[in-house]
Design a protein around this motif. Structure first.
Motif, PDB file in Angstrom:
ATOM      1  N   GLU A   1      -6.381  -8.823  -5.715  1.00  0.00           N
ATOM      2  CA  GLU A   1      -6.541  -8.205  -7.191  1.00  0.00           C
ATOM      3  C   GLU A   1      -5.580  -7.150  -7.380  1.00  0.00           C
ATOM      4  O   GLU A   1      -5.006  -7.220  -8.167  1.00  0.00           O
ATOM      5  N   GLN A   2      -5.478  -6.196  -6.388  1.00  0.00           N
ATOM      6  CA  GLN A   2      -4.398  -4.934  -6.511  1.00  0.00           C
ATOM      7  C   GLN A   2      -3.320  -5.705  -6.189  1.00  0.00           C
ATOM      8  O   GLN A   2      -2.497  -4.912  -7.286  1.00  0.00           O
TER       9      GLN A   2
ATOM     10  N   VAL B   1       0.966  -1.245  -0.068  1.00  0.00           N
ATOM     11  CA  VAL B   1       0.060  -0.067   0.069  1.00  0.00           C
ATOM     12  C   VAL B   1       0.963   1.296  -0.046  1.00  0.00           C
ATOM     13  O   VAL B   1       0.510   2.222  -0.715  1.00  0.00           O
TER      14      VAL B   1
ATOM     15  N   TYR C   1     -10.183  -7.855  -2.697  1.00  0.00           N
ATOM     16  CA  TYR C   1      -9.878  -6.605  -3.228  1.00  0.00           C
ATOM     17  C   TYR C   1      -8.110  -6.392  -3.230  1.00  0.00           C
ATOM     18  O   TYR C   1      -7.437  -6.245  -4.368  1.00  0.00           O
TER      19      TYR C   1
END
Lengths: 344, 284
Positions: free
Chosen positions: A303-304, A109, A300
């Protein structure tokens, strides 16, 4: 990369040697509160064996409250100062292995281009992580059910296995060699004991969803969301204590003649997390908020970034005030809504 | 020997640090909306600053906080940025209290943009409602400033009342270099134009979908009713574009609140085609 043995009675010398080269960060006891990661001072006795519940290591890398900017407006002039922390060589010790893997999620992130977070990067990029596998597994751990834990090993610099009176230190990166310098070599018996502990960790609490690709199984429409939303009191504890939850808020505070722009923890479980100024809220009910947290972790983020956002540390299982058990939810999702018993 | 740590070679620009800008001009658009024109203080930054139609910015009122606004100006007109502010919350209220000459902070440009390069040679149809005209105004003026690149440029713009229409000072230009159709939900004594909602006016005007891209932006209720009208006229999902709005804090895909499924509106958007939107979970 040569593995070593650290006798527990040699820990003070070990820490002293490390502290001469690095800023050492490790869990320290607090009165009436879980241990917390702190920069060690000489003579400190950190908890290195992972035997205690601790505040997640994200609290050090991504502080719960952090001033980002200091803005001074004096005499018609505005000056902005970025409060980026010092970038110095650090070693984090005593990090539960699932928490160490959660740092991988934070890295995705906060370090991925094009928008690298300079605050996180200054604390993280020069930091070695030494994970620990305690002698006793916690009942709430379900690490091996979320991911193939073998793949976690290269993501840390060393792993300390608690073998009672000594740690077996497995060096898993080149720079990790610098940590074990001067330690004794392991015997065959040590290696066997280490392998035994690893096997126990790997096979601990393997739940029915372990072989499922959860990111394919979590569905938008599932009755389980409604059930957990009905129980949830939206206290946000699960995200505050989660080692990989990293959502934050940014606010201004006026402090005398200057403005401090800080960031602090926030959570998708709060109604105003997504509430817009004009009143529209895409997640205005608890159901979409409960769904968001699990979908984010298991679908998510996969997927990211290709990583699973939950590492099975079990904090939310142990601490949820209304006993929403993430393991049970995942069992339900994968068993076509059939409740599965979960061992406690 | 303790081995050395890998060397860090890059210095990181701080994406959280805004650039200082002075409010050069404030335009009263409606009773609750103002348009601000801001000029970056740093000359080198101002000269090198560029952006694309559809991108957004995060504006700081120091001591109050940050809020997200689309860049409503066009990059073809240089030296400043513009954003329109409807008074709804604390930062927008603070902006409305400000006056020309005051200092704000701006983080820009953020987000993706309209794929206007791919649209060269096509007709463009803008359908906007209320403050939804703000993000489209950037693209509309951009295309009018590059007039020869595009075919017909038609705008349907509606608001609740004549007093709620923004950018009135540009209507002549939009109707000269392009074609402008105005409508209001409720007229007043001076209103001679069309009365009715934007989706209904679109149905009446019945533009042809051939070689045309439709760009639409407005309140969720307008979007809900206008999409079936476009479909009835024969527009396919990849001929329709919009910009989405979500609460944002960081603007750079970190703070976690503007996601729709695995997409972040701040970095994967705010511009989406209707085909892309149909792949997202219905949560916006």
């Amino acid at each position: 990369m040569a593995d070593k043995i650290l006798a527990k009675d040699k820990i003070p010398e070990f820490l002293q040697r490390l502290m001469s080269k690095f800023t050492v960060v490790a869990p320290m006891e607090r009165k009436d509160a879980p241990a917390e990661f702190k920069e060690l001072s000489p003579g400190d006795k950190p908890i290195l064996d992972g035997s205690r519940m601790m505040m997640p290591p994200k609290d050090y890398l991504l502080p719960r409250y952090e001033v980002l900017l200091r803005v001074r407006q004096t005499g018609g002039e505005t000056k902005i100062e970025s409060m980026i922390p010092e970038d110095k060589p650090r070693v984090m010790l005593g990090v539960w292995l699932p928490d160490a893997q959660a740092i991988q999620v934070l890295d995705r992130v906060f370090l991925e281009e094009p928008f690298k977070d300079p605050y996180y990067a200054a604390r993280r990029e020069n930091t070695m992580i030494v994970a620990v596998i305690p002698a006793e597994m916690r009942w709430s751990w379900f690490c091996g059910s979320t991911d193939d834990v073998e793949t976690w090993k290269p993501n840390v610099d060393a792993i300390m296995y608690d073998l009672g009176d000594r740690f077996y230190v497995e060096v898993t990166s080149e720079r990790g060699e610098s940590i074990v310098e001067g330690l004794a070599d392991p015997t065959e018996e040590d290696i066997a004991a280490k392998n035994g502990l690893w096997e126990r960790f790997k096979t601990h609490n393997i739940l029915p969803f372990a072989d499922e690709k959860l990111y394919n199984r979590l569905e938008w429409d599932n009755s389980v969301w409604e059930e957990i939303a009905a129980k949830c009191v939206a206290c946000g504890m699960c995200s505050y204590m989660c080692p990989s939850c990293s959502c934050f808020d940014i606010q201004d505070e006026v402090c005398g003649t200057c403005v401090e722009r800080y960031r602090c923890r926030d959570t998708c479980q709060f109604e105003d997390f997504t509430l817009m100024g004009a009143g529209h809220n895409p997640r205005s009910e608890q159901l979409p908020r409960s769904r968001q947290r699990l979908m984010h972790k298991f679908k998510y983020q996969h997927e990211q970034f290709g990583v699973v956002g939950c590492t099975g540390c079990g904090r939310c299982v142990e601490l949820c005030p209304v006993n929403v058990d993430i393991r049970e939810v995942l069992c339900r999702v994968c068993a076509g809504n059939q409740p599965e018993p979960v061992s406690k | 020997m303790i081995n050395t740590q890998p060397e860090r070679t890059t210095t990181i620009a701080n994406p959280y640090e805004p650039q200082l800008a002075v409010i050069e001009k404030i335009i009263d658009e409606t009773w609750d909306t103002k348009t601000f024109r801001a000029v970056f203080l740093d000359e080198a930054y101002r000269e090198s600053f560029t952006y694309e139609p559809g991108q957004f910015q995060i504006v700081s009122v120091f001591g109050v906080g940050e809020a997200t606004f689309c860049l409503t100006s066009t990059p073809t007109r240089k030296g400043f940025v513009e954003f329109s502010v409807k008074r709804v919350g604390s930062v927008t209220a603070a902006l409305h209290e400000m006056y020309e000459g005051q200092i704000i902070g701006i983080r820009a440009p953020l987000g993706n943009h309209f794929p206007y390069e791919e649209w060269k040679g096509k007709n463009l149809l803008f359908a906007g409602g209320g403050i939804g005209m703000a993000p489209m105004r950037s693209l509309l003026n951009f295309c009018l400033d590059n007039r020869s690149d595009y075919g017909e440029i038609t705008t349907i713009y509606g608001a609740r009342t004549p007093g709620d229409l923004c950018y009135k000072y540009e209507f002549d230009d939009w109707n000269t270099r392009g074609k402008l159709y105005l409508t209001v939900d409720q007229g007043d004594d001076d209103w001679n134009g069309h009365v009715g909602h934007v989706p209904g006016y679109l149905r009446e005007l019945a533009p042809k979908p051939d070689n045309t891209i439709a760009i639409t932006c407005g309140p969720p209720i307008m979007i809900k009713y206008i999409l079936p009208e476009f479909a009835n006229l024969g527009f396919t999902d990849d001929q329709i574009y919009t910009t989405l709005e979500m609460k944002m804090k960081c603007g750079i895909g970190k703070c976690g609140r503007c996601n729709i499924g695995s997409k972040f509106v701040c970095i994967d958007g705010p511009v989406f085609s209707n085909a892309q939107i149909k792949d997202l979970p219905p949560e916006f």
